[in-house]
Write an enzyme that holds these catalytic residues in place. Structure first.
Site, PDB file in Angstrom:
ATOM      1  N   CYS A   1       0.808  -1.215   0.000  1.00 31.03           N
ATOM      2  CA  CYS A   1       0.000   0.000   0.000  1.00 31.03           C
ATOM      3  C   CYS A   1       0.837   1.258   0.000  1.00 31.03           C
ATOM      4  O   CYS A   1       0.469   2.254  -0.614  1.00 31.03           O
ATOM      5  CB  CYS A   1      -0.960  -0.018   1.172  1.00 31.03           C
ATOM      6  SG  CYS A   1      -0.147  -0.115   2.747  1.00 31.03           S
TER       7      CYS A   1
ATOM      8  N   HIS B   1      -2.246   0.656   7.071  1.00 27.81           N
ATOM      9  CA  HIS B   1      -2.519   0.977   5.681  1.00 27.81           C
ATOM     10  C   HIS B   1      -2.077   2.416   5.424  1.00 27.81           C
ATOM     11  O   HIS B   1      -1.896   3.210   6.347  1.00 27.81           O
ATOM     12  CB  HIS B   1      -4.024   0.823   5.405  1.00 27.81           C
ATOM     13  CG  HIS B   1      -4.390   0.864   3.966  1.00 27.81           C
ATOM     14  ND1 HIS B   1      -3.801   0.071   3.026  1.00 27.81           N
ATOM     15  CD2 HIS B   1      -5.319   1.610   3.290  1.00 27.81           C
ATOM     16  CE1 HIS B   1      -4.334   0.321   1.838  1.00 27.81           C
ATOM     17  NE2 HIS B   1      -5.257   1.256   1.977  1.00 27.81           N
TER      18      HIS B   1
ATOM     19  N   ASP C   1      -7.963   6.093  -2.407  1.00 29.95           N
ATOM     20  CA  ASP C   1      -7.108   4.967  -2.002  1.00 29.95           C
ATOM     21  C   ASP C   1      -6.649   4.220  -3.246  1.00 29.95           C
ATOM     22  O   ASP C   1      -7.390   3.415  -3.813  1.00 29.95           O
ATOM     23  CB  ASP C   1      -7.879   4.021  -1.078  1.00 29.95           C
ATOM     24  CG  ASP C   1      -6.953   2.989  -0.458  1.00 29.95           C
ATOM     25  OD1 ASP C   1      -5.800   2.873  -0.930  1.00 29.95           O
ATOM     26  OD2 ASP C   1      -7.381   2.309   0.496  1.00 29.95           O
TER      27      ASP C   1
END
Lengths: 336, 654
Positions: free
Chosen positions: B408, B452, B468
């Site tokens: 991520c 994250h 995202d």
């Protein structure tokens, strides 16, 4: 029969309370009485130094238990067993246990009868009211167990047929101490079936002098006559059961059993069978002492006979004295 | 005193050894190995000595050993003071004291040391297991204390006696726990220095820093939602915000937290929840976007990081409300926007080139640029993995055009970089995403592997909007969890995948139990105490009121116990009580009644010792024995013999 009637049967003739009920405990825990057995004509000359032991043995029989007499050879175990059987006026058989004995030698065998063309059962010596099992620990466990089964069930099963034993039925067994050569020690489970174990010990000097000066024992034994009829004995047993045990006393017996279970001194505590037995013997002792109720003292006096063979000390190699176990318990359990 | 000089029996020594071992073993993970080994060896040696009944070592040797142990501790810690040195010293002395059991006083010292050592382990850990171990140790030590006065009963009896004693103490313990005035802060204000730096997010993000967390299934925090929890893809737990980029890593800016009121107006529906944050040693307070009120002792920074005033070193519980429809930052300051556009002068030329084309094509239409960027990420066919290849220079070019594999932080970093290069203000937000509902107690558990990173983009009229980029390439990461998105052959923490159902079930139950423990035992803070007492009907409990109630309730418990004991005494037989009076009188004349002695036997003895009183003694004893042991003559006049006995005994003056 009330306890008064019991007194009239027993006390005047033979078994009065020669052991003083108010005697301090340290005397009560040994089996060396100080006074001679006076009233019983039979007892007087045969075992004058062992009146306490005899009274205990009698209490055992009144409590419908079996008796184990343990001591060195020659101190009078067999003679005591004989005397008891004679005085009680019961049929008795004596079985000398040996290492090559088989169960059939005690119980009996079926033999083919040519006349009738069938097997006929020949009852063994166990079919009697009093069995004197002499030197029981000389027989093999197999033979011992045949006897011990009969003791518990009060019946014998041979070849599928169950035969009841006569009433009353007592076993008076004698045994040599376990450390003697050629003995098969009875396991705890079988020792537990004997209500009382007594030890005779050596006679005191006066008693021994009397013994040495007296007649031949065998002759005297044959001269003994019965004090009781079997019916009277059964009545006495029933009277024993009616002796009053107060709640406080039952608490005391229970406290004793609980103490032996909790204390770390022994491998296992007293079984409920043992505490029932203790109360029964204490009742019989109270009856023999001419009372209609049990006192803690009765429990304390009979305690050694009831617990000695049942409690195995943890430190067995130290061999604490016989009276030690009982007095340890007595001094540890307060009266409730 | 004679009592203190009583030697310690063998059985007592075994008890003391057991207590010492049970007190020492839980500490052994904390102490240095040489101390653990020598202390254990000393105790084992003591056991051997007890078994073989050896003599105790001479005093000079003990003095030498004590000096050596003290020197060892000082050499190890450079001081004698502080938690660990103190406990080390006490443990060493405990082992040595066992070699010096000369009397009951020494035994008592060992017992007290054991009690104290039990307490010390709570300075380091306060888990259920610790509490359980401590209970076991306290039980053994209390049994040892019982054995110190009377070692004859069997071990199980002594343990039972100790257990009964502890159970009797339970009401007092509960009262003290509930009512004792609490102080804010960790236990006795001791520093909690065992929080490792590796746990949790940090204030910078380089490639690999969040992937490292993905190997840890340590719990970060637990959440209890009011009503049903929101869907998984809404659960963005906002943590550090990182606007500063140096070409490789992103950092938080050095602004101080100022605002205690949120700098925005909340709108739309709300969701209430309560977070129990594990002590991570950091200041971030994780919350869903966006709260209407801040927790106590916390503040917002300019870039909307929620910070606690102090690093969080004890479990911290706070209630929040989330308003997901709130828009923030529409009137963002120019300096903030400038910071969100800054890029290092060189590096990553291919990405810059692509971004420049977007800028050329769409000009100031930032929304179109963002859409174009999303499409670009989609077309690049990037894949999500826990083990991205190492990239040396131009990490963003390397990720977007060569390896195309990343975690991520690669996605977020590349997305923010590309947008900045195209002139759109963007920044990185780190935190946790998702979580797992424990079916046992319904708490949402968020672990370190849920860490994250995502981006926030500033759009004209809309303010800061969350994008995202990981969701573009790995939608399952967001919709499900990271284990579902990770490739099959990637190494994951044990139990992170949905396999081994029964083991997960066990873990769920254990964690639920730990949570209850945390919430109600460890988390019984002043605040919770106040809530609880208010629930019980106290209006505004202050410490005076609590202390008064505590004293009053302890008094009530004591009175109840006393009443019970008195009631027990009442059940003593009345005749027996008279008998005790009688024997006491005789005892004053020198004839002691033993508690096991038959009344008639005792009367015999007493009559001989006091011949002048022989007659009444025998009569009273006889009457008592009849009353106690004979069958009651008539149920109706049961009272009469007792009254008679009482009169006789009252009149009896030896």
């Amino acid at each position: 029969m009330t306890y008064n009637a019991a007194q009239s049967v027993i006390i005047p003739q033979s078994l009065s309370s020669r052991v003083h009920p108010r005697r301090p405990l340290h005397h009560a825990t040994t089996y060396r009485p100080r006074r001679s057995w006076q009233r019983c004509p039979g007892c007087k000359s045969s075992h004058s130094w062992q009146d306490k032991a005899i009274k205990l043995a009698l209490a055992c029989l009144l409590a419908r238990g079996h008796l184990l007499i343990e001591d060195l050879p020659g101190v009078g175990k067999t003679t005591l067993a004989h005397v008891l059987a004679r005085l009680l006026g019961l049929d008795f058989q004596r079985v000398q246990f040996t290492s090559d004995m088989l169960p059939a030698d005690i119980i009996g065998v079926s033999v083919f009868d040519r006349d009738s063309g069938s097997f006929r059962f020949h009852p063994g010596p166990i079919f009697t009211q009093v069995v004197v099992a002499d030197e029981i620990n000389r027989a093999t466990p197999k033979t011992q167990s045949a006897l011990l089964e009969a003791m518990e069930e009060r019946q014998v099963t041979v070849e599928g047929a169950t035969r009841p034993l006569p009433e009353p039925f007592f076993v008076i067994a004698t045994q040599n101490p376990a450390h003697q050569i050629g003995t098969f020690p009875l396991p705890e489970s079988q020792l537990d079936r004997f209500l009382i174990r007594i030890e005779l010990g050596y006679p005191d000097p006066a008693a021994e002098r009397e013994l040495l000066a007296g007649d031949d024992r065998r002759t005297m034994l044959s001269g003994l006559s019965a004090c009781l009829t079997p019916t009277q004995l059964i009545e006495l047993q029933q009277a024993t059961r009616k002796i009053h045990a107060a709640p406080a006393l039952i608490d005391y017996v229970q406290a004793i059993a609980a103490y032996t279970r909790a204390a770390p001194d022994w491998h296992a505590g007293l079984s409920p069978r043992a505490s029932l037995g203790l109360l029964a013997v204490a009742r019989a002792w109270a009856l023999l002492s001419g009372r209609d109720h049990v006192l803690p003292e009765d429990v304390q006096i009979v305690l050694p006979g009831v617990v000695q063979h049942r409690l195995r000390p943890v430190d067995d190699q130290l061999r604490v004295g016989a009276g030690d176990t009982a007095s340890k318990i007595i001094e540890a359990v307060p009266l409730p | 005193m004679a009592r203190n000089n009583r030697p310690v029996s063998q059985r007592q020594t075994w008890w003391l050894l057991a207590a010492a071992l049970s007190a020492f073993l839980p500490l052994s993970t904390l102490l240095s190995p040489w101390l653990v080994m020598s202390a254990t060896a000393t105790m084992l040696l003591r056991g051997w000595m007890t078994w073989r009944q050896w003599r105790l070592p001479p005093r000079w040797l003990l003095v030498l050993l004590t000096i050596a142990a003290t020197a060892g501790v000082i050499a190890e810690y450079r001081t004698m003071f502080g938690r660990l040195p103190g406990i080390s010293l006490l443990s060493a002395f405990l082992a040595l004291k066992l070699l010096e059991l000369r009397g009951a006083r020494d035994a008592m010292a060992v017992v007290l040391l054991c009690y104290f050592l039990v307490l010390t382990q709570f300075m380091f850990t306060q888990s259920i297991a610790t509490a359980f171990m401590a209970c076991v140790t306290v039980l053994i030590t209390t049994a040892t204390l019982a054995a110190a006065t009377d070692d004859r009963p069997a071990p199980q009896l002594l343990l039972r006696r100790a257990g009964v004693l502890l159970l009797q103490g339970l009401p007092f313990m509960l009262l003290l726990f509930i009512l004792f005035p609490r102080v804010q802060g960790p236990l006795w204000g001791l520093p909690q220095d065992r929080i490792t730096a590796s746990s949790g997010l940090s204030d910078s993000m380089a490639p690999g820093s969040i992937a490292r967390l993905s190997q840890s299934d340590t719990i970060a925090f637990r959440v209890q939602f009011e009503g049903a929890p929101p869907p998984q893809h809404m659960l963005y737990w906002r943590g550090p915000v990182m606007p500063a980029f140096d070409g490789r890593s992103w950092r938080v800016s050095r602004t101080s937290a100022q605002r205690t009121v949120p700098p925005f107006r909340v709108t739309g529906t709300s969701q209430n929840y309560e977070v129990t944050l594990e002590p991570l040693g950091k200041s971030w307070i994780f919350a869903l976007d966006y709260p209407d009120k801040l927790p106590p002792e916390s503040a917002y920074t300019e870039d909307l990081q929620l910070l606690s005033r102090q690093p969080i070193r004890t479990r911290f519980r706070y209630s929040m409300s989330a308003f997901p429809d709130t828009s923030v930052g529409a009137d963002e300051t120019a300096s903030m926007l400038t910071e969100s556009l800054q890029l290092p002068s060189g590096g990553n030329p291919r990405t810059r080139e692509v971004a420049a084309k977007w800028r050329e094509k769409y000009g100031d239409n930032t929304e179109a640029i963002v859409t174009e960027a999303e499409l670009f990420f989609l077309r690049q066919l990037l894949s999500y993995t826990l083990n991205p290849p190492l990239l040396s220079e131009d990490v963003i070019d390397g990720f977007l055009f060569e390896s195309k594999r990343g975690f991520c932080e690669h996605f977020a970093s590349a997305f923010a970089f590309a947008l900045r290069a195209a002139g759109v203000p963007a920044r990185i937000v780190a935190g946790y995403q998702g979580g797992e509902v424990n079916p046992v107690d319904g708490y949402l558990t968020v672990r370190q592997y849920d860490a994250h990173a995502w981006t926030e983009v500033w759009l004209k009229d809309r303010g800061w909007v969350r994008f995202d980029p990981t969701a573009i390439s790995a939608p399952r990461r967001i919709a499900d969890n990271f284990a579902a998105a990770a490739p099959e052959n990637d190494a994951l923490p044990f139990l992170a995948r949905n396999n081994m159902a029964w083991l997960r079930e066990v873990r769920n139950r254990m964690e639920a139990a730990t949570n209850v423990w945390n919430q109600w035992v460890l988390g019984y803070t002043p605040q919770r105490q106040r809530e609880f007492l208010q629930g019980l009907g106290f209006k505004s409990p202050d410490w005076q009121e609590m202390t008064a109630t505590l004293a009053a309730l302890c008094g009530v418990v004591l009175l109840a116990l006393t009443a019970w004991i008195l009631y027990q005494r009442k059940s003593v037989d009345p005749a027996f009580r008279q008998w005790l009076k009688f024997t006491q009188r005789l005892g004053k004349r020198g004839v002691q009644w033993h508690v096991w002695e038959d009344p008639l036997v005792f009367a015999d003895r007493a009559a001989k010792a006091l011949p002048t009183h022989a007659e009444p003694i025998r009569e009273i004893a006889g009457a008592y024995a009849r009353l106690r042991y004979a069958a009651p003559t008539h149920a109706s006049d049961h009272g009469t013999p007792l009254a008679h006995l009482r009169a006789r005994i009252t009149a009896f003056r030896p």
